[in-house]
Design a protein around this motif. Structure first.
Motif, mmCIF file in Angstrom:
data_model
loop_
_atom_site.group_PDB
_atom_site.id
_atom_site.type_symbol
_atom_site.label_atom_id
_atom_site.label_comp_id
_atom_site.label_asym_id
_atom_site.label_seq_id
_atom_site.Cartn_x
_atom_site.Cartn_y
_atom_site.Cartn_z
ATOM 1 N N PHE A 32 -8.042 11.609 3.924
ATOM 2 C CA PHE A 32 -8.600 10.436 3.245
ATOM 3 C C PHE A 32 -9.038 10.923 1.858
ATOM 4 C CE2 PHE A 32 -9.119 9.652 7.751
ATOM 5 C CZ PHE A 32 -8.819 8.310 7.899
ATOM 6 N N THR A 33 -8.066 11.272 1.040
ATOM 7 C CA THR A 33 -8.385 12.018 -0.174
ATOM 8 C C THR A 33 -7.837 11.430 -1.461
ATOM 9 O OG1 THR A 33 -6.451 13.440 0.222
ATOM 10 C CG2 THR A 33 -8.562 14.244 1.028
ATOM 11 N N GLY A 34 -6.935 10.476 -1.378
ATOM 12 C CA GLY A 34 -6.272 10.108 -2.620
ATOM 13 C C GLY A 34 -6.406 8.670 -3.059
ATOM 14 N N ILE A 35 -6.534 7.735 -2.113
ATOM 15 C CA ILE A 35 -6.347 6.337 -2.469
ATOM 16 C C ILE A 35 -7.484 5.512 -1.876
ATOM 17 C CG2 ILE A 35 -4.754 4.390 -2.410
ATOM 18 C CD1 ILE A 35 -2.511 6.422 -1.921
ATOM 19 N N GLY A 36 -8.465 5.201 -2.700
ATOM 20 C CA GLY A 36 -9.596 4.413 -2.231
ATOM 21 C C GLY A 36 -10.817 5.279 -1.952
ATOM 22 N N GLU A 37 -11.927 4.643 -1.648
ATOM 23 C CA GLU A 37 -13.222 5.313 -1.493
ATOM 24 C C GLU A 37 -13.693 5.257 -0.043
ATOM 25 O OE1 GLU A 37 -16.405 7.130 -1.201
ATOM 26 O OE2 GLU A 37 -15.210 7.371 -3.024
ATOM 27 N N PRO A 38 -13.571 6.370 0.702
ATOM 28 C CA PRO A 38 -13.883 6.334 2.136
ATOM 29 C C PRO A 38 -15.338 6.059 2.481
ATOM 30 C CG PRO A 38 -13.289 8.562 1.426
ATOM 31 C CD PRO A 38 -12.982 7.647 0.286
ATOM 32 N N GLU A 90 -4.545 -8.986 -6.887
ATOM 33 C CA GLU A 90 -5.145 -9.424 -5.632
ATOM 34 C C GLU A 90 -6.480 -8.716 -5.403
ATOM 35 O OE1 GLU A 90 -3.725 -11.916 -4.420
ATOM 36 O OE2 GLU A 90 -1.786 -11.718 -5.386
ATOM 37 N N GLN A 91 -7.345 -9.348 -4.651
ATOM 38 C CA GLN A 91 -8.653 -8.781 -4.365
ATOM 39 C C GLN A 91 -8.522 -7.567 -3.464
ATOM 40 O OE1 GLN A 91 -10.995 -11.994 -2.774
ATOM 41 N NE2 GLN A 91 -11.649 -12.676 -4.802
ATOM 42 N N HIS A 92 -9.556 -6.704 -3.528
ATOM 43 C CA HIS A 92 -9.509 -5.517 -2.697
ATOM 44 C C HIS A 92 -9.634 -5.891 -1.214
ATOM 45 C CE1 HIS A 92 -13.946 -5.973 -3.129
ATOM 46 N NE2 HIS A 92 -13.944 -5.522 -1.900
ATOM 47 N N VAL A 93 -9.097 -5.031 -0.370
ATOM 48 C CA VAL A 93 -9.169 -5.221 1.083
ATOM 49 C C VAL A 93 -9.659 -3.922 1.692
ATOM 50 C CG1 VAL A 93 -7.854 -5.623 3.203
ATOM 51 C CG2 VAL A 93 -7.289 -6.902 1.130
ATOM 52 N N PHE A 94 -10.704 -4.013 2.509
ATOM 53 C CA PHE A 94 -11.149 -2.865 3.283
ATOM 54 C C PHE A 94 -10.353 -2.840 4.586
ATOM 55 C CE2 PHE A 94 -15.703 -2.904 1.359
ATOM 56 C CZ PHE A 94 -15.194 -2.375 0.196
ATOM 57 N N ILE A 125 0.852 -1.192 0.000
ATOM 58 C CA ILE A 125 0.000 0.000 0.000
ATOM 59 C C ILE A 125 0.884 1.237 0.000
ATOM 60 C CG2 ILE A 125 -1.856 -1.219 1.170
ATOM 61 C CD1 ILE A 125 -1.090 0.263 3.743
ATOM 62 N N GLU A 126 0.285 2.395 -0.242
ATOM 63 C CA GLU A 126 1.070 3.624 -0.256
ATOM 64 C C GLU A 126 0.379 4.715 0.544
ATOM 65 O OE1 GLU A 126 0.763 5.919 -4.228
ATOM 66 O OE2 GLU A 126 0.512 3.818 -4.806
ATOM 67 N N CYS A 127 1.199 5.560 1.130
ATOM 68 C CA CYS A 127 0.705 6.746 1.834
ATOM 69 C C CYS A 127 1.844 7.759 1.830
ATOM 70 C CB CYS A 127 0.265 6.406 3.259
ATOM 71 S SG CYS A 127 1.506 5.576 4.257
ATOM 72 N N ASN A 151 -7.140 4.360 1.840
ATOM 73 C CA ASN A 151 -8.407 3.937 2.439
ATOM 74 C C ASN A 151 -8.601 2.435 2.341
ATOM 75 O OD1 ASN A 151 -9.813 6.579 2.990
ATOM 76 N ND2 ASN A 151 -9.348 6.837 0.825
ATOM 77 N N MET A 152 -8.015 1.833 1.294
ATOM 78 C CA MET A 152 -8.237 0.418 1.025
ATOM 79 C C MET A 152 -7.186 -0.039 0.015
ATOM 80 S SD MET A 152 -11.636 0.897 -1.412
ATOM 81 C CE MET A 152 -12.488 1.665 -0.027
ATOM 82 N N TYR A 153 -7.124 -1.345 -0.216
ATOM 83 C CA TYR A 153 -6.273 -1.866 -1.269
ATOM 84 C C TYR A 153 -7.148 -2.243 -2.457
ATOM 85 C CZ TYR A 153 -2.994 -4.759 -3.870
ATOM 86 O OH TYR A 153 -2.208 -5.268 -4.852
#
Length: 314
Positions: free
Chosen positions: A120-126, A85-89, A45-47, A67-69
């Motif tokens: 929580f603005t760039g990566i994934g859907e919060p 790989e499948q998404h991960v919450f 993941i990245e941050c 927010n998620m993978y």
């Protein structure tokens, strides 16, 4: 005994540091440490930490979290949604651990800056992890008392606004994307758009949150894409659509971040001169607005670094 979720740190797989000039209302420079972190045996993941500066004066420290993978939203330009790989919450502790890892690895102390933000603005859907995001914010707030939060959401689950409102969270900004007011055009950019998606309803719900929590602002992130929504007609259509919200919103006029998927689908922003023209058109109609981003390729678009890392590993 309460679990100390702040003890764990993610393994830092790679760190990319950059200093860039940037268009924004408050700052014109960014110092960025972007991290690739090992989430588990299969996933990276990245941050990142961002120090925003006006010239050379630090204004704030921001940590942008994943927010998620492997986001399921499916924005056409986003590299994140095409990861293996499948998404991960994520869980609340995953957000806390991203914060601690970033601060420790960057050697930064939030108390050294006038403002400290979690984004929580760039990566994934919060909105799809609204409960976990709220729990994560509360964990972070327990440790870093001065933190404020920025959330960017497509509002796939637009009950998120009422849910967060009831939680009394330190949310400074709620941001919604704007690509078009026409559903067919929105569907072109957001491939997995829910059948009941309603941009107007989403804005209304965000504005309602703002009315209850007057320390919060609502932004529309107008991502400008050449030959898609960049003509004068497109701009005036947007402003007519947003007229009823004029006093309650700020329009952020954004360059499209470069990703490999942008190249695949031939998506790009107009040049800086055209972006400035668009900003002037919007200002003349009485909207609060500003230009955001850079036309230079920073290779920091959503999921881009993870995708690059995986490609190299293969």
């Amino acid at each position: 005994m309460k679990e100390d979720v702040s003890v764990k740190r993610f393994e830092v797989v790679e760190k990319i540091s950059k200093a860039i000039d940037y268009n924004s209302r408050r700052w014109n420079k960014e110092k960025i440490d972007r991290y690739l972190l090992r989430y588990d045996d299969k996933r990276i993941i990245e941050c990142m930490t961002i120090v925003h500066l006006k010239d050379d004066e630090p204004l704030d420290l921001t940590i942008e979290l994943s927010n998620m993978y492997n986001c399921i939203v499916g924005c056409r330009f986003c590299a994140l949604g095409s990861l293996p790989e499948q998404h991960v919450f994520f869980q609340a502790k995953d957000y806390m651990n991203q914060v601690d890892t970033c601060l420790e690895s960057s050697g930064l102390n939030p108390s050294d800056y006038p403002k400290f933000y979690i984004a929580f603005t760039g990566i994934g859907e919060p909105s799809l992890v609204k409960k976990e995001v709220a729990e994560g914010i509360n964990l972070i707030k327990e440790k870093y008392k001065n933190v404020e939060v920025n959330i960017a959401t497509t509002a796939f689950d637009n009950t998120c606004f009422d849910y967060w409102s009831d939680m009394n969270l330190p949310i400074r900004t709620l941001q919604l994307p704007y690509y078009s007011c026409e559903n067919e055009k929105i569907k072109y950019i957001i491939k997995n758009l829910p059948h009941n998606y309603n941009l107007e309803e989403n804005i209304l719900r965000a504005v309602k949150y703002k009315e209850v929590h007057n320390e919060c602002r609502v932004k529309l992130n107008f991502v400008v894409i050449s030959d898609f929504n960049s003509s004068n007609d497109d701009v005036y259509k947007m402003l007519n659509y947003l007229e009823k919200f004029k006093k309650d919103i700020t329009i952020k006029i954004s360059f499209l971040n470069y990703t490999k998927k942008c190249k695949t689908y031939n998506l790009s922003s107009p040049n800086n001169e055209r972006m400035l023209e668009i900003m002037e058109l919007i200002k003349k109609e009485g909207y609060d607005c500003y230009l955001f981003g850079t036309q230079n390729n920073t290779e920091l678009g959503c999921g881009q670094l993870v995708q690059n890392y995986i490609s190299k590993a293969d």
